[in-house]
Design a protein around this motif. Sequence first.
Motif, PDB file in Angstrom:
ATOM      1  N   LYS A   5       0.859   6.877  -6.655  1.00 14.03           N
ATOM      2  CA  LYS A   5      -0.210   7.866  -6.882  1.00 14.03           C
ATOM      3  C   LYS A   5       0.348   9.285  -6.796  1.00 14.03           C
ATOM      4  N   LEU A   6       1.221   9.480  -5.807  1.00 11.64           N
ATOM      5  CA  LEU A   6       1.837  10.797  -5.653  1.00 11.64           C
ATOM      6  C   LEU A   6       2.704  11.124  -6.873  1.00 11.64           C
TER       7      LEU A   6
ATOM      8  N   GLU B  74       0.834  -1.218   0.000  1.00 12.53           N
ATOM      9  CA  GLU B  74       0.000   0.000   0.000  1.00 12.53           C
ATOM     10  C   GLU B  74       0.867   1.266   0.000  1.00 12.53           C
ATOM     11  N   LYS B  75       1.987   1.190   0.705  1.00 15.58           N
ATOM     12  CA  LYS B  75       2.904   2.339   0.718  1.00 15.58           C
ATOM     13  C   LYS B  75       3.443   2.596  -0.686  1.00 15.58           C
TER      14      LYS B  75
ATOM     15  N   ALA C 295       9.006  15.385  -3.970  1.00  8.12           N
ATOM     16  CA  ALA C 295       7.637  15.359  -3.431  1.00  8.12           C
ATOM     17  C   ALA C 295       7.420  16.524  -2.473  1.00  8.12           C
TER      18      ALA C 295
ATOM     19  N   ALA D   6       0.789   4.190  -2.718  1.00  3.82           N
ATOM     20  CA  ALA D   6       0.590   5.606  -2.366  1.00  3.82           C
ATOM     21  C   ALA D   6       1.660   6.462  -3.020  1.00  3.82           C
ATOM     22  N   ILE D   7       2.887   5.978  -2.992  1.00  4.38           N
ATOM     23  CA  ILE D   7       3.987   6.733  -3.614  1.00  4.38           C
ATOM     24  C   ILE D   7       3.763   6.847  -5.119  1.00  4.38           C
TER      25      ILE D   7
ATOM     26  N   GLN E  91       0.632  12.355  -9.633  1.00  2.72           N
ATOM     27  CA  GLN E  91       0.240  13.765  -9.440  1.00  2.72           C
ATOM     28  C   GLN E  91       1.374  14.703  -9.843  1.00  2.72           C
TER      29      GLN E  91
ATOM     30  N   LEU F 189      11.687  11.875  -2.525  1.00  2.00           N
ATOM     31  CA  LEU F 189      11.025  12.528  -1.386  1.00  2.00           C
ATOM     32  C   LEU F 189      11.268  14.036  -1.390  1.00  2.00           C
TER      33      LEU F 189
ATOM     34  N   VAL G  57      10.384   0.683   0.534  1.00  2.00           N
ATOM     35  CA  VAL G  57       9.875   1.676   1.487  1.00  2.00           C
ATOM     36  C   VAL G  57      10.074   1.286   2.954  1.00  2.00           C
TER      37      VAL G  57
END
Lengths: 137, 225
Positions: A22-23, A15-16, A79, A19-20, A26, A76, A63
């Motif tokens: 998806k980011l 899931e981590k 981000a 999430a990364i 973006q 990061l 991660v």
Amino acid sequence: MTIVAQQRQELSDKEKKQAICKLMLQILEILFDQNNAKLALHLGLSRSVIGKWIRAGECGYNVSQKERDNDYQKFLVLASIHRSLYSIFTNPKDRAIWFYASNSDFHGASPSDLVKSGILGAVTVKQYLDYQRGLGV
Amino acid sequence: MSSYPTVFRIFSPTDMSYGGDELSAREVDFLEEEINGTSDQSAQRYPHEPWIAAPFRYPIPVGTQFQSRLVPAGSTIRCFYAADTARTCAYESAYHFMRFRLASHTSAFSQSYSKKMLGSVKLDLQDCADIKVEDPERLEKSDYSLFHNWSISNKTRRTAQYASLRDPSRKGYCYGVFRIERLSQRSEGIWPLYLTMDPSADQAMRYRSDFAHDLPEQVRFSDVR
């Protein structure tokens, strides 16, 4: 009545990574005009790696590793830059305009130039935006 | 004896809520932690509303080239800045907003508003130091050395007040709060406001708010720099 503070359940590694990813999508849309090659250039990765991660829906960074590799650290930092721009500019187009414009606070270089130059340049841009957001009354 | 005036600070509404519709709350929490290096422990340490806790909770590892009024370059001092009125707060923030926008050599920015929030909070002025500037007219507004000397030499500092150099009325006061305990945990009020560069003037900006009153409508960069 007893009130028990509920902690959110921690994400699994999968899931981590999702999430990364998806980011990353973006960031790709807002700062890099959906261009995998431009994002890869700023992260110092190959275009095929980015494409592979996006197709899989999860990034390939480890991660859960405590000593994160340099690529993940740089992601990061990028981000964080994106997050600060999200906070500063209401219009998403202004975030990209700022990112690519020559800037007198960077001696005429653009933030994009600095990020492409390596981790130190990326950290300089990140710190500059952190500083801008923390200033003023 | 202490007094507890209400003080004002302008902040970005999205500072603590990174993400978008595609990300769940759990994902946002995870990404915030990854990006900022903060944790739940940090949230528990500061039970204040996020905008009040932000300057204390989020370490800003600024490089040696950056400084603020009461924080020397490269310092780890954490400071919450505020002003005694919304108007003085607006003049102070206008300088930083314009300084940031004008550093970018582009005319391509949209004229859309940057949404900000004006927050108010109670401040405990017990042991508040008053930093006096002998001759404010002669002090360069961007010369922070007098203030930095004060910060460095006052290790037990809690709160400082000083006359705003950017509010043209010369009646406004600013506060630097070094201990979060001096601030109430909850806001007195929060109002949305909008900032934009003024399309009719080269180096000026405008404030607009339906709720916060007493804001300067237009601020010229030459008035606040």
